[in-house]
Design a protein around this motif. Structure first.
Motif, PDB file in Angstrom:
ATOM      1  N   GLU A 199      -3.146   6.899  -5.401  1.00 42.78           N
ATOM      2  CA  GLU A 199      -4.504   7.444  -5.262  1.00 42.78           C
ATOM      3  C   GLU A 199      -4.473   8.803  -4.574  1.00 42.78           C
ATOM      4  N   ALA A 200      -3.378   9.056  -3.882  1.00 45.26           N
ATOM      5  CA  ALA A 200      -3.315  10.265  -3.067  1.00 45.26           C
ATOM      6  C   ALA A 200      -2.884  11.454  -3.907  1.00 45.26           C
ATOM      7  N   LEU A 217       0.039  10.736   3.782  1.00 43.82           N
ATOM      8  CA  LEU A 217       0.144   9.948   5.003  1.00 43.82           C
ATOM      9  C   LEU A 217      -1.238   9.643   5.579  1.00 43.82           C
ATOM     10  N   LEU A 218      -2.079  10.674   5.593  1.00 49.66           N
ATOM     11  CA  LEU A 218      -3.427  10.492   6.118  1.00 49.66           C
ATOM     12  C   LEU A 218      -4.175   9.463   5.270  1.00 49.66           C
ATOM     13  N   GLY A 220       0.810  -1.214   0.000  1.00 52.97           N
ATOM     14  CA  GLY A 220       0.000   0.000   0.000  1.00 52.97           C
ATOM     15  C   GLY A 220       0.841   1.259   0.000  1.00 52.97           C
ATOM     16  N   LYS A 221       2.055   1.167   0.528  1.00 44.68           N
ATOM     17  CA  LYS A 221       2.919   2.348   0.550  1.00 44.68           C
ATOM     18  C   LYS A 221       3.113   2.865  -0.868  1.00 44.68           C
ATOM     19  N   ILE A 222       3.099   1.964  -1.835  1.00 44.42           N
ATOM     20  CA  ILE A 222       3.210   2.397  -3.220  1.00 44.42           C
ATOM     21  C   ILE A 222       1.834   2.496  -3.871  1.00 44.42           C
ATOM     22  N   GLU A 223       1.047   1.438  -3.739  1.00 43.55           N
ATOM     23  CA  GLU A 223      -0.231   1.402  -4.450  1.00 43.55           C
ATOM     24  C   GLU A 223      -1.170   2.530  -4.038  1.00 43.55           C
ATOM     25  N   TRP A 224      -1.339   2.702  -2.723  1.00 43.51           N
ATOM     26  CA  TRP A 224      -2.294   3.714  -2.273  1.00 43.51           C
ATOM     27  C   TRP A 224      -1.792   5.126  -2.540  1.00 43.51           C
ATOM     28  N   MET A 225      -0.457   5.252  -2.647  1.00 42.97           N
ATOM     29  CA  MET A 225       0.096   6.572  -2.905  1.00 42.97           C
ATOM     30  C   MET A 225      -0.404   7.140  -4.218  1.00 42.97           C
ATOM     31  N   ARG A 251      -6.596   4.074   4.557  1.00 43.84           N
ATOM     32  CA  ARG A 251      -6.646   2.816   3.810  1.00 43.84           C
ATOM     33  C   ARG A 251      -6.166   1.654   4.681  1.00 43.84           C
ATOM     34  N   ALA A 252      -5.134   1.921   5.454  1.00 41.02           N
ATOM     35  CA  ALA A 252      -4.588   0.880   6.320  1.00 41.02           C
ATOM     36  C   ALA A 252      -5.632   0.445   7.344  1.00 41.02           C
ATOM     37  N   TYR A 253      -6.369   1.418   7.836  1.00 37.45           N
ATOM     38  CA  TYR A 253      -7.388   1.113   8.829  1.00 37.45           C
ATOM     39  C   TYR A 253      -8.507   0.264   8.214  1.00 37.45           C
TER      40      TYR A 253
END
Ligand code: ADP
Ligand code: MG
Length: 828
Positions: free
Chosen positions: A766-767, A774-775, A759-764, A780-782
């Protein structure tokens, strides 16, 4: 306004200093009472002090008595008394209000080992565990041996935990009042404990109390840029099958690209910058930035994790710096050959801070496999006579950072360092207390700059030779193993006999470094080699000017430069140090790109042209600008990396706490049936629609969809609790369920960690603008965690209902992938 605050802080520091010194005087006065006491007195007195704290006396009212006793014990065992500065450090490390969390800065050779004893003894009086940690296993062992008699005289038990200590012994050592180890060992034991299948396999059997960290800079700065990862053993089921062809295809693809396809960003850019750039440069496949180690891939290839790994491996991991190609050896130490009779090479990691080569560690997240593919490709096109090993990617079983290990200590977290840094306060919330040197430091420091590496090396060798001729000892510090080998070769050419510390073993290194101050000795070492070892001057060396320390290149930070300089002129000895640099040093060349943002405009253009040194730069101030700024930018990078690692680790820390708590609940629960019912109730309470209930329970419970949701919930509750109640008296059921539940939570947690990492890469991606990356990551992590908890509960309930089902046969709604391996649980 600022001035007022400065004054207040100034006053506070001064007042604290005054307070500390008053206590030091009182300790010395009081100690005379204890110096003559018999051995048996000390343990009895310790008991009394413990009792006083238990009865509610404040630490302030006990400290003088306690440290005076410890002072006398040290004198009795070692034959010398602690110096004032050592007492001062120990008192300061309790904090102005006994809240702890202070770093004492004390120069090399001032006696931090004794401070360790004083601090740990006082910490231990409240009965909580105390860990004393050093920079490596060798130092932990040395201090354990050396200081154990003092603690034992004082009635405290001590233990030692090294990486290779057997589990049985570790358990014993962790149960002592004082445990010597390294943070790394403790972190690994903690992670391992929480993957243990049985409680009795765990080795840390007490809550984390206090910790005293020697050479705290090495642990909390130099090693803290990467998290600690617990990998499974080679034959673990938690392996990700590596698609070698995919890796090789991407490598070939990567090497087929040309300048138009590859973007190099000299400064960090945002995701938005990258997106715009791809739009205006349709041929561009990816952009990378060496500074913050980021990679942006164009839309077409963006989801390709293998390609990403290969890019990362090619640009951020260098042969000879981050890893080395070594012959693969079998158990007997013989070279392994492939089926064509060629030797097999494997990738061995070079540990950054120590320069030590590790044959057993692997880079995580597929980077290791990417490096293997790149090296195999290079060997192939160069027709090399070897092949490269291919290894499987292992799924990490646990991850943590040093900051979150510290967060687990309930009591005092304190440390000592020779060279402090704002990082302690900024990142770890630990202010520094500066302890003056006992005697005036008379070391002479110098810095020299050269244009080319060749000129620099010549100057260094002249410098060494000059000392060598008169027998003045020289310690030469290098920033890498390669550099130390280069210097060693040049020395040999000039016929200068020397010791080369080649990261063989910490204890051999310590022995060699201990002799680095003897007449005529020349020692070449990576900067970390032999650290913590006291260098005494040999006969006649004082008259020659003492030890000369030579730094071949500037380090990642001026703090490490200073550490190197600090290896001479200890305790008022004579000595001198010099740091050499050239514009061709890697630190400068690799930073040239971002220098233009750091140095004034006049240098912008010259940076690129002259770093290639077609035309020499005459101006000396410019040279030092380049070198100093290059170092500064690396310092910033280090801080940013630690912050980044910690920030993105936070969700994992929180979730891991919950997971580990749940595991322990499973271990500790006497009545597993009650725990299962709790889970059932929670699951039902959290489910608000009928179709979801059917999804969850329809596989094994008949549900009448025409009923109201409450009726359905009641029905499910009654069905499952009736079934589990019927097992309640069967102790085997409790046993099997306990083990199955642990397996379920472990498998899902391991997958969750992987999701968080990816997710550190994938979700980024989307940000995009407007979102705080970070938020966004945290949210997403939650979500992913809630999803995981649901899956865990769902599985547990299914097995609780039908314990005869083989673990691994239950297929989930969303089918998390680790479930394919089915393990036999004993049937009821
Ligand atoms: P540091 O860790 O600060 O570099 P060490 O703890 O290794 O320093 O101590 C350096 C040397 O000083 C050691 O040889 C140690 O035995 C000696 N030493 C330390 N404290 C005292 C003392 N109070 N009296 C005499 N010698 C001491
Ligand atoms: Mg030391």
């Amino acid at each position: 306004m600022d001035g007022v605050i400065d004054k207040l802080i100034g006053n506070y520091t001064r007042n604290n200093k005054r307070r500390v010194k008053k206590i030091v005087e009182a300790i010395k006065e009081k100690s005379s009472e204890y110096l003559e006491k018999s051995d048996s007195f000390f343990a009895r007195k310790t008991e009394e002090l413990k009792r006083r704290l238990q009865n509610g006396e404040s630490k302030e009212s006990v400290i003088v008595d306690a440290l005076a006793l410890c002072y006398a014990a040290i004198h009795k065992i070692k034959g010398y008394k602690p110096y004032d500065v050592q007492l001062e450090a120990a008192v300061a490390m309790q904090g102005a209000h006994y809240q702890g969390h202070v770093v004492a800065e004390m120069k090399t050779g001032e006696g931090k080992t004794l401070v360790q004893i004083l601090t740990a003894y006082f910490d231990a009086l409240d009965g909580k565990s105390v860990h004393i940690v050093s920079a490596n296993d060798y130092l932990a062992g040395r201090d354990f041996e050396g200081n154990r008699p003092v603690f034992e005289l004082l009635g405290l038990s001590v233990g030692l935990v090294q990486a290779k200590t057997p589990a049985e012994e570790k358990r014993e050592s962790y149960s002592k009042d004082i445990t010597f180890s390294t943070i790394k060992n403790i972190a690994f034991d903690y992670l391992r404990d929480n993957t243990a299948k049985k409680k009795s396999d765990q080795v840390i059997n007490r809550p984390f109390g206090h910790i005293v960290i020697d050479e705290v800079d090495s642990t909390l700065i130099d090693e803290a840029t990467t998290p600690i990862i617990l990998s499974p053993s080679e034959n673990s089921p938690y392996k990700i099958g590596t698609d070698r062809k995919a890796y090789m295809d991407r490598v070939k693809f990567l090497y087929s690209l040309n300048e138009d396809n590859i973007g190099i960003a000299p400064n960090p850019i945002t995701f938005k910058d990258a997106t715009n750039y791809f739009k205006s440069h349709p041929k561009m496949v990816f952009i990378y930035c060496e500074w913050d180690k980021s990679v942006y891939i164009c839309d077409e290839y963006n989801g390709d994790k293998v390609l990403r790994n290969v890019i990362i491996a090619r640009y951020f991991f260098k042969n000879g710096v981050n890893y080395e190609l070594c012959n693969k050896l079998d158990e007997k130490g013989k070279v392994v050959f492939d089926e064509n009779g060629r030797p097999v090479k494997k990738i061995n990691i070079i540990d950054g801070p120590t320069g030590r080569i590790s044959a057993s560690k692997k880079f995580s997240n597929g980077v290791h496999q990417a490096i293997e593919a790149i090296e195999a490709y290079k060997a192939q096109i160069a027709h090399k006579e070897y092949s490269v090993e291919t290894s499987d990617e292992l799924v990490p079983l646990g991850v943590c950072t040093y900051a979150d290990v510290l967060g687990m200590y309930e009591g005092n977290v304190s440390g000592m360092t020779g060279t402090s840094s704002e990082i302690f306060e900024d990142i770890y919330g630990m202010p520094t207390y500066q302890v003056p040197t006992r005697k005036k430091n008379i070391r002479k420091d110098d810095t020299k700059y050269y244009l080319t590496k060749k000129e620099k090396y010549e100057a260094i060798l002249d410098d060494i030779e000059e000392c060598y001729r008169i027998g003045r000892p020289v310690l030469i510090g290098t920033t890498s193993v390669t550099e130390s080998e280069e210097i060693s070769m040049l020395l040999a050419k000039r016929g200068i006999i020397h010791n080369l510390l080649n990261a063989k073993s910490e204890s051999i290194e310590a022995a060699i470094v201990a002799n680095a101050g003897q007449f005529g000795s020349v020692t070449v070492a990576t900067n970390m080699a032999g650290r913590g070892t006291d260098i005494e001057l040999g006969d006649g060396v004082r008259a020659l000017g003492g030890l000369r320390v030579i730094g071949v290149s500037r380090n990642r930070s001026s703090r490490i430069d200073n550490q190197l300089r600090g290896r001479c002129s200890r305790q008022g000895d004579p000595g001198s140090s010099i740091m050499y640099s050239s514009l061709q040093d890697e630190r400068v060349t690799k930073n040239v790109g971002k220098l233009d943002t750091l140095i004034s405009n006049k240098l912008k253009a010259r940076a690129y042209i002259e770093s290639k040194l077609g035309h020499p730069i005459k101006d000396k101030s410019i040279k030092s600008d380049f070198v100093d700024e290059a170092q500064k930018s690396d310092e910033i990078t280090t801080v940013e990396m630690i912050k980044h690692v910690n920030a993105f680790n936070n969700p994992l820390v929180k979730q891991r706490k919950d997971v580990y708590r749940f595991r322990n609940k499973i271990f500790d629960s006497k009545n597993i049936v009650e725990l299962i019912k709790d889970i059932l109730r929670e699951t039902l309470n959290n489910t608000e629609d009928v179709s979801r209930l059917i999804e969850l329970f329809g596989g094994y419970i008949k549900i009448d969809a025409s009923q109201s949701i409450d009726e359905i919930k009641n029905h499910i509750y009654n069905e499952i609790s009736r079934k589990v109640d019927s097992f309640a008296s069967n102790s085997l059921y409790h046993d099997v369920m306990r083990r199955t539940m642990i397996k379920i939570i472990d498998a899902d947690w391991i997958e969750q960690m992987q999701i968080l990492e990816d997710g550190k890469i994938e979700w980024m991606t989307e940000a995009l603008d407007g979102k705080d990356p970070l938020l966004h990551y945290e949210l997403r992590a939650y979500d992913a965690f809630l999803y995981m908890v649901n899956c865990v509960y769902e599985e547990i309930l299914a097995y609780a209902y039908d314990p005869n089902m083989k673990y691994g046969t239950y297929v989930l709604g969303r089918n998390r992938n680790n479930k394919s391996q089915s393990e036999d649980a004993p049937t009821l």
